[in-house]
Scaffold this motif. Sequence first.
Motif, short mmCIF file in Angstrom:
data_model
loop_
_atom_site.label_atom_id
_atom_site.label_comp_id
_atom_site.label_asym_id
_atom_site.label_seq_id
_atom_site.Cartn_x
_atom_site.Cartn_y
_atom_site.Cartn_z
N ARG A 179 26.91 10.29 0.79
CA ARG A 179 27.92 11.15 1.41
C ARG A 179 27.48 11.70 2.75
N HIS A 180 26.18 11.73 2.99
CA HIS A 180 25.68 12.31 4.24
C HIS A 180 25.16 11.25 5.21
N GLY A 181 25.37 9.99 4.89
CA GLY A 181 24.95 8.93 5.80
C GLY A 181 23.45 8.80 5.96
N ALA A 182 22.71 9.18 4.93
CA ALA A 182 21.25 9.08 4.96
C ALA A 182 20.78 7.91 4.13
N GLY A 183 19.54 7.51 4.31
CA GLY A 183 18.94 6.52 3.44
C GLY A 183 18.39 7.18 2.20
N LEU A 184 18.00 6.38 1.23
CA LEU A 184 17.45 6.91 -0.02
C LEU A 184 16.09 6.28 -0.27
N ALA A 185 15.11 7.12 -0.56
CA ALA A 185 13.77 6.66 -0.91
C ALA A 185 13.48 7.03 -2.35
N LEU A 186 13.25 6.02 -3.19
CA LEU A 186 12.89 6.23 -4.59
C LEU A 186 11.37 6.17 -4.70
N VAL A 187 10.80 7.28 -5.13
CA VAL A 187 9.34 7.41 -5.15
C VAL A 187 8.86 7.58 -6.59
N THR A 188 7.90 6.77 -6.99
CA THR A 188 7.23 6.99 -8.27
C THR A 188 5.74 7.02 -8.04
N VAL A 189 5.04 7.72 -8.91
CA VAL A 189 3.61 7.96 -8.70
C VAL A 189 2.85 7.60 -9.97
N VAL A 190 1.78 6.84 -9.80
CA VAL A 190 0.91 6.48 -10.92
C VAL A 190 -0.44 7.15 -10.71
N PRO A 191 -1.21 7.33 -11.79
CA PRO A 191 -2.54 7.94 -11.64
C PRO A 191 -3.43 7.09 -10.75
N GLU A 192 -4.33 7.75 -10.07
CA GLU A 192 -5.28 7.01 -9.24
C GLU A 192 -6.18 6.15 -10.11
N ALA A 193 -6.37 4.91 -9.68
CA ALA A 193 -7.24 3.99 -10.42
C ALA A 193 -8.69 4.25 -10.01
N LEU A 194 -9.49 4.64 -10.97
CA LEU A 194 -10.90 4.89 -10.69
C LEU A 194 -11.68 3.58 -10.64
N SER A 195 -12.71 3.55 -9.84
CA SER A 195 -13.54 2.35 -9.76
C SER A 195 -14.24 2.11 -11.09
N MET A 196 -14.36 0.86 -11.46
CA MET A 196 -15.03 0.52 -12.70
C MET A 196 -16.54 0.72 -12.54
N PRO A 197 -17.25 1.01 -13.62
CA PRO A 197 -18.70 1.23 -13.53
C PRO A 197 -19.44 0.06 -12.91
N THR A 198 -18.94 -1.17 -13.10
CA THR A 198 -19.64 -2.33 -12.56
C THR A 198 -19.47 -2.45 -11.05
N GLY A 199 -18.48 -1.74 -10.52
CA GLY A 199 -18.22 -1.87 -9.09
C GLY A 199 -17.57 -3.18 -8.73
N SER A 200 -17.01 -3.88 -9.69
CA SER A 200 -16.39 -5.18 -9.45
C SER A 200 -15.05 -5.01 -8.74
N ALA A 201 -14.89 -5.68 -7.61
CA ALA A 201 -13.64 -5.62 -6.87
C ALA A 201 -12.51 -6.25 -7.68
N VAL A 239 5.75 3.13 -4.40
CA VAL A 239 4.85 3.44 -5.51
C VAL A 239 3.55 3.98 -4.93
N PHE A 240 3.24 5.23 -5.24
CA PHE A 240 2.03 5.86 -4.75
C PHE A 240 1.09 6.14 -5.91
N SER A 241 -0.15 6.41 -5.59
CA SER A 241 -1.11 6.85 -6.60
C SER A 241 -1.50 8.29 -6.30
N GLY A 242 -1.80 9.03 -7.34
CA GLY A 242 -2.18 10.43 -7.15
C GLY A 242 -1.38 11.33 -8.07
N GLN A 243 -1.07 12.53 -7.56
CA GLN A 243 -0.30 13.52 -8.30
C GLN A 243 1.15 13.53 -7.80
N PRO A 244 2.13 13.48 -8.70
CA PRO A 244 3.53 13.44 -8.25
C PRO A 244 3.89 14.59 -7.31
#
Length: 297
Positions: A179-201, A239-244
């Motif tokens: 109604r206001h002629g704007a775009g829409l951004a749908l944002v979802t957030v997932v927890p940050e992925a911690l590095s594995m102990p092995t350090g494997s990429a 799709v972001f990582s972190g805190q919503p």
Amino acid sequence: MPEQIVVGYDGSENSERALDWAIQEAGTLAGELRVVVSMGRPVAVDPSLYGPFLEAIEEEADKVAAAAVTRARDAGVPAVAVVERGDAAGVLVHESEDAASLVLGRRGRRGVRGRLGSVTAAAAAHAKCPVIVLPDRWDPRARDARGATGPFAGRVVVGVDRLGRDNPAVLAAGRYAARHGAGLALVTVVPEALSMPTGSADLDRAVREQLTEPAQSLVDQVAESVREDHPELDVETFVFSGQPADQLVEAGRSAELVVVGSRGYGGFRGLLMGSVSQAVLQEGEGPVMVVPARRKS
């Protein structure tokens, strides 16, 4: 019947900004403006003084309301004043019953800087219509002056949780943007992925994909549903990582509006608002719309 835009007004600097926004909103939607001024609850004074005391309060409230109505009418917006005695939040919630939206400043005359005013918090939690809250120092006339800067400039941002398309905030955000002629951004957030102990990429990448792929699938499904309702609407997904709350606050720095539900997935019945909604309202630098968890019957 024209839509009603209700604004809570007390003559404070923050309520002046809310009035400016509400006038512009009513003009955009060809709606009517209701300026609500609450005189507060009766106070205990000497009976011999109560009459003159009450008359003085009523006279001041009438003047404040009349000035706001004049400003709206001068802008070509039909407006009426509603001056009520009683709890300000209760008055605003009552007025929200038949309103398309309720517009408020973040703090009233007695707000503490950096905190959400008690009236605003209560009204946002219990109103029957979407509530738009304007932060301190917000100037609605500056929206166009800001220009197309920032990743969400010219867009309405809404957080997508596991309710997906069933979240009333998503429906309200799509309708507002269209109604206001704007775009829409749908944002979802997932927890940050911690590095594995092995350090494997490879393992790190697999963890990230395991977290982000379902989230991307969800937000894409929501986007497709919104496009069916509003084919003309420009919809993007993120799709972001972190805190919503952190991501939505950051998005609000450049967005036209951030839309949140009064309670999201997993909210506890009886709480005023979900933690994400509270954080975005308190910390956001731009306008925020809080959408009731349940639609009006």
